[in-house]
Design a protein around this motif. Structure first.
Motif, PDB file in Angstrom:
ATOM      1  N   ALA A 162      34.043  -7.675  -4.455  1.00  0.00           N
ATOM      2  CA  ALA A 162      35.217  -6.911  -3.016  1.00  0.00           C
ATOM      3  C   ALA A 162      34.505  -7.390  -1.527  1.00  0.00           C
ATOM      4  O   ALA A 162      35.090  -7.275  -0.676  1.00  0.00           O
ATOM      5  N   THR A 164      32.760  -9.087   1.285  1.00  0.00           N
ATOM      6  CA  THR A 164      33.458 -10.990   1.583  1.00  0.00           C
ATOM      7  C   THR A 164      32.032 -11.285   1.578  1.00  0.00           C
ATOM      8  O   THR A 164      31.340 -10.951   2.857  1.00  0.00           O
ATOM      9  N   TYR A 202      29.621 -15.807  -6.030  1.00  0.00           N
ATOM     10  CA  TYR A 202      30.990 -16.240  -5.062  1.00  0.00           C
ATOM     11  C   TYR A 202      31.513 -17.980  -5.440  1.00  0.00           C
ATOM     12  O   TYR A 202      31.922 -17.939  -4.754  1.00  0.00           O
ATOM     13  N   ASN A 204      32.543 -20.454  -6.931  1.00  0.00           N
ATOM     14  CA  ASN A 204      34.063 -21.258  -7.780  1.00  0.00           C
ATOM     15  C   ASN A 204      33.503 -22.593  -8.325  1.00  0.00           C
ATOM     16  O   ASN A 204      34.001 -22.928  -7.159  1.00  0.00           O
ATOM     17  N   ARG A 211      33.810 -18.897  -2.356  1.00  0.00           N
ATOM     18  CA  ARG A 211      34.701 -17.695  -2.427  1.00  0.00           C
ATOM     19  C   ARG A 211      34.720 -16.757  -1.377  1.00  0.00           C
ATOM     20  O   ARG A 211      33.612 -16.320  -0.772  1.00  0.00           O
ATOM     21  N   VAL A 213      36.274 -12.999  -1.484  1.00  0.00           N
ATOM     22  CA  VAL A 213      35.990 -12.179  -2.310  1.00  0.00           C
ATOM     23  C   VAL A 213      35.668 -12.811  -3.401  1.00  0.00           C
ATOM     24  O   VAL A 213      36.504 -13.704  -3.672  1.00  0.00           O
ATOM     25  N   LYS A 214      35.365 -11.699  -4.703  1.00  0.00           N
ATOM     26  CA  LYS A 214      35.026 -12.528  -6.495  1.00  0.00           C
ATOM     27  C   LYS A 214      36.778 -11.444  -6.503  1.00  0.00           C
ATOM     28  O   LYS A 214      37.214 -12.010  -7.309  1.00  0.00           O
ATOM     29  N   LYS A 215      36.655 -10.228  -6.586  1.00  0.00           N
ATOM     30  CA  LYS A 215      37.196  -8.884  -6.968  1.00  0.00           C
ATOM     31  C   LYS A 215      38.362  -9.326  -7.452  1.00  0.00           C
ATOM     32  O   LYS A 215      38.546  -9.603  -5.732  1.00  0.00           O
ATOM     33  N   GLU A 216      39.508  -9.698  -8.522  1.00  0.00           N
ATOM     34  CA  GLU A 216      40.318  -9.728  -8.230  1.00  0.00           C
ATOM     35  C   GLU A 216      41.632  -8.548  -7.782  1.00  0.00           C
ATOM     36  O   GLU A 216      40.727  -8.010  -8.071  1.00  0.00           O
ATOM     37  N   HIS A 222      41.343 -12.442  -3.431  1.00  0.00           N
ATOM     38  CA  HIS A 222      40.481 -13.692  -4.357  1.00  0.00           C
ATOM     39  C   HIS A 222      40.716 -14.971  -3.956  1.00  0.00           C
ATOM     40  O   HIS A 222      40.113 -16.000  -4.440  1.00  0.00           O
TER      41      HIS A 222
END
Length: 492
Positions: A162, A164, A202, A204, A211, A213-216, A222
């Protein structure tokens, strides 16, 4: 024209070829007689900036745990009775008083690195080492390579994916400056590990971009596509370190610089308006006046692209960046006041208020272009005069966060240091001002390094130059390292 240049550049890059940089034309313009000298920039750094940071209240406990917040007088904050500038600060500042940010400790580490670089004072390098050591020991995860974003009442946050990409990039900033000065191998190992984490976790593949952040998450963080997720990897560490790394690293990092340059041009660049959009995920943000769509991010993007082009011999990229940079400088300059504006308002007019970091980026861009086109120096005597006289706090030092608009340009009296403002931009502004002023006045620039050997590859920050003389002395407090003073000429 833009499409042709971009396709040509992309094709050559992907094929593994690179266009040779074209010879720089001989300058035809002369610089203004009142362009500030390098000595003026050194005096600004020593007298206006350094006193705010060279005090015990700035050093932290333990040293290196640099505080995110201090009073405008430079003193530590008594949170039971905070000074007026913090007690009356804007809501977005006040709501994070309980946090200590790694990015701000990293930016202050960078400041002390610049202080040593310009003055040769070993005490400044000791402070840079303290900051780098604190970050490496306390903020970096030895297993994943990730970096904490902040501590909230002592608890590291947020969870790993989470965080950045912008915060991760700025965790690198102070480490990168420290390695650039010292070539400390242990620091480089941690820089490499964090860089691998960023690009492996990170990147994509669908977007072909980094990205945010990666965590959905339910709030859609995300899905955010941010210019700074790409741009700040470049300006925080990639550009500075790539040319001085071992060959295998250099090839990999140069390829990553090209990748990020392609993303910025392909996705965020509006060639007709000569600007970079701050974000893409929300169509409502793709308009003038939106978040991060300002002269600062645009100037920084063009500056980084021009520097990447020179480093990798990509002439179409140099041309694209130079054309856009000249256009945005022309847009941003306010001849009536001799100052830079900050952004285009929604109606297309130029906002006349000042923001310290945007103003610095515009000065740095103009000064860099002036190395090959001296006509770009035309605004610099007046923009520098405004900075020295109106942006600097003459009593307690450092620079204000900005000013209101015309006609008064009254300095904002809000906090001079907070979770986004530290010594990074003011220090880089002085460093670039010094280097470019010396070159434009046809004077040599002297910079100080601390490598294990005087024979190390040493460069003048993000520029190229000829190292004409070197002196090497023992460096107190740094066993096995030398205090190396290098005289640079032919900056470009």
């Amino acid at each position: 024209m833009r499409f042709t240049s971009f396709v040509l550049w992309t094709t050559l890059s992907l094929s593994g070829l690179a266009l040779p940089a074209q010879p720089t034309p001989a300058p035809t313009a002369t610089i203004p007689a009142d362009l500030p000298t390098g000595e003026r920039w050194l005096r600004h750094f020593r007298e206006d900036l350094l006193p705010f940071w060279n005090v015990p209240a700035a050093w932290g406990t333990p040293r290196g745990d640099f505080p995110t917040f201090r009073g405008n007088d430079g003193q530590a904050v008594d949170w039971a009775k905070p000074p007026a500038e913090l007690a009356e600060a804007l809501g977005w500042i006040k709501e994070q008083f309980s946090r200590e940010y790694v990015r701000m400790k990293s930016r202050q580490t960078y400041f002390y690195g610049v202080a040593y670089h310009l003055t040769g004072d070993p005490k400044m390098l000791e402070l840079a080492r303290d900051g780098a050591t604190f970050i490496r020991r306390r903020a970096l995860d030895p297993q994943t390579g990730s970096a904490v974003s902040y501590w909230e009442q002592g608890v590291p946050k947020p969870e790993m994916l989470a965080r950045t990409t912008q915060d991760l990039a700025y965790a690198q900033l102070g480490l990168a400056m420290y390695y650039y000065l010292t070539r400390d191998e242990a620091t480089l190992r941690d820089i490499r590990k964090l860089k691998r984490h960023i690009f492996s976790q990170y990147w994509n593949p669908e977007w072909q971009a980094l990205r945010w952040v990666k965590k959905e998450s339910p709030d859609g963080e995300h899905l955010r596509q941010e210019l700074v997720a790409q741009l700040d990897q470049v300006n925080a560490y990639l550009l500075l370190l790539t040319p001085i790394l071992p060959p295998a690293d250099r090839r990999e990092w140069a390829a990553d610089l090209k990748r990020l340059a392609q993303v910025m041009v392909r996705d965020y660049h509006d060639a007709d308006r000569h600007l970079f959009w701050g974000s893409l995920h929300d169509p409502a943000q793709k308009q003038l006046g939106s978040r991060h769509t300002d002269f600062g991010h645009t100037a920084k993007a063009y500056w980084m692209l021009e520097r990447i082009g020179r480093l990798t011999s990509e002439q179409p990229l140099i041309d694209l960046a130079t054309t856009g940079a000249k256009a945005v400088l022309k847009q941003a300059y306010l001849p009536d006041s001799g100052t830079w504006g900050s952004r285009l308002r929604p109606d297309g007019s130029v906002g006349t208020g000042k923001e310290w970091w945007i103003y610095a980026e515009l000065d740095q861009l103009a000064a860099t272009l002036a190395l090959t086109d001296p006509a770009q120096t035309a605004p610099l005597p007046r923009t520098a005069e405004f900075w020295f006289k109106r942006m600097v706090d003459p009593v307690h030092h450092e620079v204000w966060g900005g000013t209101g608009g015309a006609p008064g340009f009254e300095p904002w009296q809000g906090p001079k240091i907070h979770q986004w403002k530290s010594g990074y931009h003011s220090a880089e502004h002085a460093l670039v001002g010094y280097l470019t002023a010396q070159a434009l006045h046809r004077q040599a620039a002297i910079l100080y390094f601390a490598p294990p050997s005087a024979k190390a590859l040493l460069r003048p920050y993000v520029f190229e130059g000829s190292a004409t003389t070197r002196t090497s002395l023992p460096l107190p407090g740094f066993p096995g390292r030398r205090k190396v003073a290098v005289t640079f000429t032919a900056l470009k």
